[in-house]
Motif scaffolding. Sequence first.
Motif, PDB file in Angstrom:
ATOM      1  N   SER A   1     -29.566  -4.524  33.884  1.00  0.00           N
ATOM      2  CA  SER A   1     -28.354  -3.753  34.184  1.00  0.00           C
ATOM      3  C   SER A   1     -27.154  -4.677  34.130  1.00  0.00           C
ATOM      4  CB  SER A   1     -28.443  -3.086  35.565  1.00  0.00           C
ATOM      5  OG  SER A   1     -28.326  -4.047  36.600  1.00  0.00           O
TER       6      SER A   1
ATOM      7  N   ASP B   1     -31.539   3.282  39.940  1.00  0.00           N
ATOM      8  CA  ASP B   1     -30.128   3.345  39.556  1.00  0.00           C
ATOM      9  C   ASP B   1     -29.287   3.459  40.822  1.00  0.00           C
ATOM     10  OD1 ASP B   1     -27.891   3.473  37.836  1.00  0.00           O
ATOM     11  OD2 ASP B   1     -27.863   5.656  37.975  1.00  0.00           O
TER      12      ASP B   1
ATOM     13  N   ASP C   1     -32.232   8.384  37.350  1.00  0.00           N
ATOM     14  CA  ASP C   1     -30.800   8.100  37.151  1.00  0.00           C
ATOM     15  C   ASP C   1     -29.980   9.065  37.988  1.00  0.00           C
ATOM     16  OD1 ASP C   1     -28.580   6.803  35.262  1.00  0.00           O
ATOM     17  OD2 ASP C   1     -28.180   8.952  35.353  1.00  0.00           O
TER      18      ASP C   1
ATOM     19  N   SER D   1     -31.621   9.625  31.618  1.00  0.00           N
ATOM     20  CA  SER D   1     -30.336   9.384  32.281  1.00  0.00           C
ATOM     21  C   SER D   1     -29.266  10.309  31.733  1.00  0.00           C
ATOM     22  CB  SER D   1     -29.892   7.925  32.113  1.00  0.00           C
ATOM     23  OG  SER D   1     -29.586   7.655  30.757  1.00  0.00           O
TER      24      SER D   1
ATOM     25  N   LYS E   1     -24.881  10.394  31.446  1.00  0.00           N
ATOM     26  CA  LYS E   1     -23.603   9.715  31.615  1.00  0.00           C
ATOM     27  C   LYS E   1     -22.501  10.646  31.105  1.00  0.00           C
ATOM     28  CE  LYS E   1     -25.808   6.088  33.014  1.00  0.00           C
ATOM     29  NZ  LYS E   1     -25.859   5.784  34.470  1.00  0.00           N
TER      30      LYS E   1
ATOM     31  N   THR F   1     -29.979  11.073  27.765  1.00  0.00           N
ATOM     32  CA  THR F   1     -30.869  10.146  27.068  1.00  0.00           C
ATOM     33  C   THR F   1     -32.311  10.586  27.178  1.00  0.00           C
ATOM     34  OG1 THR F   1     -29.374   8.380  27.766  1.00  0.00           O
ATOM     35  CG2 THR F   1     -31.473   7.729  26.790  1.00  0.00           C
TER      36      THR F   1
ATOM     37  N   SER G   1     -35.371   5.202  23.324  1.00  0.00           N
ATOM     38  CA  SER G   1     -34.027   5.052  23.883  1.00  0.00           C
ATOM     39  C   SER G   1     -34.069   5.119  25.410  1.00  0.00           C
ATOM     40  CB  SER G   1     -33.093   6.149  23.351  1.00  0.00           C
ATOM     41  OG  SER G   1     -32.963   6.055  21.952  1.00  0.00           O
TER      42      SER G   1
ATOM     43  N   VAL H   1     -30.995   4.173  27.009  1.00  0.00           N
ATOM     44  CA  VAL H   1     -29.584   4.243  27.373  1.00  0.00           C
ATOM     45  C   VAL H   1     -28.808   4.944  26.258  1.00  0.00           C
ATOM     46  CG1 VAL H   1     -29.211   1.918  26.424  1.00  0.00           C
ATOM     47  CG2 VAL H   1     -27.535   2.891  28.011  1.00  0.00           C
TER      48      VAL H   1
ATOM     49  N   GLN I   1     -24.896   5.497  26.264  1.00  0.00           N
ATOM     50  CA  GLN I   1     -23.751   5.194  27.109  1.00  0.00           C
ATOM     51  C   GLN I   1     -22.429   5.533  26.430  1.00  0.00           C
ATOM     52  OE1 GLN I   1     -23.740   3.678  30.369  1.00  0.00           O
ATOM     53  NE2 GLN I   1     -21.628   4.410  30.218  1.00  0.00           N
TER      54      GLN I   1
ATOM     55  N   ARG J   1     -30.680  -1.978  27.740  1.00  0.00           N
ATOM     56  CA  ARG J   1     -30.870  -1.149  28.931  1.00  0.00           C
ATOM     57  C   ARG J   1     -29.560  -0.644  29.529  1.00  0.00           C
ATOM     58  NH1 ARG J   1     -34.960  -0.842  26.966  1.00  0.00           N
ATOM     59  NH2 ARG J   1     -37.061  -1.275  27.774  1.00  0.00           N
ATOM     60  N   ALA J   2     -28.459  -1.328  29.273  1.00  0.00           N
ATOM     61  CA  ALA J   2     -27.184  -0.896  29.855  1.00  0.00           C
ATOM     62  C   ALA J   2     -26.032  -1.511  29.085  1.00  0.00           C
ATOM     63  CB  ALA J   2     -27.114  -1.292  31.330  1.00  0.00           C
TER      64      ALA J   2
END
Length: 544
Positions: A231, A327, A374, A421, A423, A436, A463, A465, A467, A510-511
């Motif tokens: 992260s 998270d 997440d 996740s 976002k 994701t 996958s 992430v 973002q 990952r981030a």
Amino acid sequence: MGYPGRAQGGWMLLVWVAAVSLLFAEGRRVRPPRCPVGCTCTKDNALCENVRSVPHTFPSDVVSLSFVKSGFNEIVGASFVHTPALQLLLFTANTLDFIDEDAFLGLPHLEYLFIENNRIASISPYAFRGLKSLIHLSLAYNNLETLPKDVFKGMEALTKLDLRGNNLICDCKLKWLVEWIHQTNATLDQIYCSGPPIYQGKKINDLLPHSFDCMTAEFASYQSLKFESISVGAFTFGDDQYVVFAQPFAGTCSFLEWDHVEMTFRTYDTIESTSTVVCKPMVIHDHLFVIVAQLFGGSHIYKRDPSANKFIKIQDIDILKIRKPNDIETFMIDGESFFVIADSSKAGSTTVYKWNGNGFYSHQSLHPWFRDTDVEHLEIGNKPHLILSSSSQRPVVYQWNRSQKLFERRTDIPDMEDVFSVKHFKVKGELFICLTRFIGDSKVMRWDGAMFKEVQTFPSRGSMVFQPVSIGNWQYAILGSDYSLTQVYQWDTERGQFVPSQELNIQAPRAFSMVSIDNRVFLLASSFKGKTQIYEHLMIDLSN
């Protein structure tokens, strides 16, 4: 009495010597150049037809030279240095397709240059260098789609330019010509765009420089960090910017700061931990806190002690609620500070914590037993919301109840199982989310006022992430992959969708996070199986 025979012989010898001397003088005299083979010459003009190359010799009084139906394909550099008196030069109905650098070098008196009805498709940027006396240039009826920038630079005497009959593409490569047209004193006949579709058929003379959007951008590799990370976060504390990476194998939170001299990121401090998955900074009333989530040994909260210049552990997080953190999100509601930890264990519970002035306490436990991977905080209709992603159900949307000061389940996102996740991002006030999936299709959805609806799908191959990243007016979405290259997409306002922009080679990303320092913007990319990467966001002017 004299000797008449001897006198006569001397006279004859003098005549003979004079004749021989005259012959020698005639032999030494340079003969004027003849008209080259394949050319017809008059007093001051020359016309060459079907020649294979530019001849090097012409009568010295030739000031006008024409080439018709010639067999050479390019005008090479310095082709006319042997004819410096030329005032007019014409090429028509030839097979010419290229004009080389300094093609007309050594022609200080040239005033008229006609290169018409040929096949010219490419011109060197310095093809016309040195033509300071040229007043009329015609490139009409060729195969030109573009012109190199500033190709007419230095031609201050130019009063007439003819570009008719070409296939000019009015894109960023030709923006300079539009600017030049508005600045030059030379006159141009009406010329039209052959493309792109937005300008096809329009008069180039009527276009304005600001009609072209020629700025693009890319992420360029800037610095490679020799550690794996899971992260990453960027934050401001005091007047400085910092970044922090969670290193699960090393068991540390690694803080970096910007070195304004070396122009690189350097080590600032570390927090030692065990199986670290998230290091989340949180600034409250000028105090820096870091929530450190661990897979083993519980999770903890640290505070920066300015006097000791180090991080000090101030609190443990209830291990009965947070067993397997995955998270952390920090946020504020009505001036109060919160953070929420998504727990992915079967026995744990995703929990909201609140700052009470002395420490953080458990404020609310959200649904237990769902193995949340997440949590995302966002505003929907000016109301705080949370979206929880889970390996056992569809993403669930919670809304803040201001009277009870608790989150209440509002809805879920249909037909989106196995979302790792979520976002969010906004474009012109509209709310979107990136969802994701490890295998299958990751998606972008838009909030329509009542629910999230699908906008676009993206094939996901390993996958973890997806973002969204905003930089000024640029909106990106970065889709990582464990099995392929990371895909960078850029938002296309006209289409209302993302379009492919770039590929990045990152091992098991990952981030991603952004940080802006010294008027430069950097993309931070954590890598679970390779070196952590830092990219710089660079602006590129396509009109150059």
